[in-house]
Motif scaffolding. Structure first.
Motif, PDB file in Angstrom:
ATOM      1  N   TYR A   1       0.870  -1.176   0.000  1.00 28.70           N
ATOM      2  CA  TYR A   1       0.000   0.000   0.000  1.00 28.70           C
ATOM      3  C   TYR A   1       0.907   1.227   0.000  1.00 28.70           C
ATOM      4  O   TYR A   1       1.300   1.756   1.041  1.00 28.70           O
ATOM      5  N   VAL A   2       1.229   1.690  -1.176  1.00 25.41           N
ATOM      6  CA  VAL A   2       2.283   2.678  -1.403  1.00 25.41           C
ATOM      7  C   VAL A   2       2.040   4.002  -0.672  1.00 25.41           C
ATOM      8  O   VAL A   2       2.986   4.638  -0.209  1.00 25.41           O
TER       9      VAL A   2
ATOM     10  N   TYR B   1      11.454   5.676   3.733  1.00 29.26           N
ATOM     11  CA  TYR B   1      11.556   6.319   2.422  1.00 29.26           C
ATOM     12  C   TYR B   1      12.124   5.337   1.395  1.00 29.26           C
ATOM     13  O   TYR B   1      11.595   5.186   0.292  1.00 29.26           O
ATOM     14  N   LYS B   2      13.232   4.680   1.741  1.00 26.01           N
ATOM     15  CA  LYS B   2      13.895   3.787   0.797  1.00 26.01           C
ATOM     16  C   LYS B   2      13.013   2.608   0.404  1.00 26.01           C
ATOM     17  O   LYS B   2      12.924   2.252  -0.778  1.00 26.01           O
ATOM     18  N   LYS B   3      12.342   2.015   1.382  1.00 24.78           N
ATOM     19  CA  LYS B   3      11.457   0.890   1.060  1.00 24.78           C
ATOM     20  C   LYS B   3      10.277   1.366   0.225  1.00 24.78           C
ATOM     21  O   LYS B   3       9.851   0.689  -0.707  1.00 24.78           O
ATOM     22  N   GLY B   4       9.756   2.542   0.543  1.00 21.06           N
ATOM     23  CA  GLY B   4       8.660   3.100  -0.240  1.00 21.06           C
ATOM     24  C   GLY B   4       9.052   3.351  -1.681  1.00 21.06           C
ATOM     25  O   GLY B   4       8.270   3.087  -2.601  1.00 21.06           O
ATOM     26  N   MET B   5      10.265   3.856  -1.901  1.00 20.31           N
ATOM     27  CA  MET B   5      10.735   4.073  -3.271  1.00 20.31           C
ATOM     28  C   MET B   5      10.847   2.742  -4.016  1.00 20.31           C
ATOM     29  O   MET B   5      10.439   2.636  -5.176  1.00 20.31           O
ATOM     30  N   LEU B   6      11.379   1.733  -3.352  1.00 23.29           N
ATOM     31  CA  LEU B   6      11.518   0.418  -3.963  1.00 23.29           C
ATOM     32  C   LEU B   6      10.151  -0.151  -4.357  1.00 23.29           C
ATOM     33  O   LEU B   6       9.942  -0.568  -5.497  1.00 23.29           O
ATOM     34  N   ILE B   7       9.232  -0.133  -3.419  1.00 22.13           N
ATOM     35  CA  ILE B   7       7.918  -0.724  -3.678  1.00 22.13           C
ATOM     36  C   ILE B   7       7.136   0.082  -4.708  1.00 22.13           C
ATOM     37  O   ILE B   7       6.478  -0.491  -5.577  1.00 22.13           O
ATOM     38  N   SER B   8       7.205   1.396  -4.633  1.00 20.31           N
ATOM     39  CA  SER B   8       6.468   2.205  -5.609  1.00 20.31           C
ATOM     40  C   SER B   8       6.978   1.939  -7.029  1.00 20.31           C
ATOM     41  O   SER B   8       6.188   1.894  -7.974  1.00 20.31           O
TER      42      SER B   8
ATOM     43  N   LEU C   1       4.952   5.664 -10.475  1.00 23.23           N
ATOM     44  CA  LEU C   1       6.059   6.606 -10.594  1.00 23.23           C
ATOM     45  C   LEU C   1       5.762   7.944  -9.929  1.00 23.23           C
ATOM     46  O   LEU C   1       6.684   8.646  -9.507  1.00 23.23           O
ATOM     47  N   HIS C   2       4.493   8.295  -9.804  1.00 22.37           N
ATOM     48  CA  HIS C   2       4.140   9.526  -9.089  1.00 22.37           C
ATOM     49  C   HIS C   2       4.538   9.400  -7.617  1.00 22.37           C
ATOM     50  O   HIS C   2       5.187  10.292  -7.061  1.00 22.37           O
ATOM     51  N   ALA C   3       4.160   8.289  -7.000  1.00 19.09           N
ATOM     52  CA  ALA C   3       4.533   8.065  -5.600  1.00 19.09           C
ATOM     53  C   ALA C   3       6.050   7.977  -5.459  1.00 19.09           C
ATOM     54  O   ALA C   3       6.619   8.520  -4.507  1.00 19.09           O
ATOM     55  N   PHE C   4       6.690   7.304  -6.402  1.00 22.43           N
ATOM     56  CA  PHE C   4       8.149   7.205  -6.359  1.00 22.43           C
ATOM     57  C   PHE C   4       8.784   8.594  -6.370  1.00 22.43           C
ATOM     58  O   PHE C   4       9.677   8.883  -5.577  1.00 22.43           O
ATOM     59  N   SER C   5       8.305   9.452  -7.257  1.00 18.70           N
ATOM     60  CA  SER C   5       8.853  10.801  -7.370  1.00 18.70           C
ATOM     61  C   SER C   5       8.664  11.596  -6.080  1.00 18.70           C
ATOM     62  O   SER C   5       9.591  12.269  -5.616  1.00 18.70           O
ATOM     63  N   GLU C   6       7.487  11.501  -5.484  1.00 21.95           N
ATOM     64  CA  GLU C   6       7.235  12.210  -4.220  1.00 21.95           C
ATOM     65  C   GLU C   6       8.136  11.691  -3.111  1.00 21.95           C
ATOM     66  O   GLU C   6       8.682  12.470  -2.331  1.00 21.95           O
TER      67      GLU C   6
END
Length: 110
Positions: free
Chosen positions: A52-53, A76-83, A89-94
């Motif tokens: 759940y990103v 942050y790092k795990k969120g970037m990986l999962i997103s 890519l929007h969530a990744f960018s944020e």
């Protein structure tokens, strides 16, 4: 925080205790008035609904505010990986922008 909204969310949670959106909404309701309760719900999402990103940005920010910088960085790092894995890519960018600011890597001109 709206008590009526919280009551309604807890009714939804009773009906479906595994719905990540309801858990996320409860955490969001608590966010400004009871950060520890909010954190408990974010951590539940991180543990039980790791894909759940939307959780990662808010949980990491809250860890930051509470001075738990190691957990903020990990989140942050795990969120970037999962997103990225989820193709969000929007969530990744944020998350990347927030992480860069957190880590002092934002190179904006002053």
């Amino acid at each position: 925080m709206s008590q009526n909204r919280l009551e309604q969310l807890f009714k939804f949670l009773e009906e479906d205790p595994t719905d990540p959106f309801t858990i996320y909404a409860i955490a969001t309701e608590y966010r400004n008035n009871d950060r520890e309760k909010a954190l408990g719900y974010y951590e539940k999402l991180l543990t039980e609904h790791e894909r759940y990103v939307g959780t990662y940005y808010h949980a990491a920010k809250l860890y930051e505010e509470l001075g738990q910088n190691d957990l903020a960085e990990q989140t942050y790092k795990k969120g970037m990986l999962i997103s990225r894995q989820e193709g969000n890519l929007h969530a990744f960018s944020e998350l990347q922008q927030a992480y860069n600011k957190f880590a002092g890597l934002d190179y904006e001109d002053e």
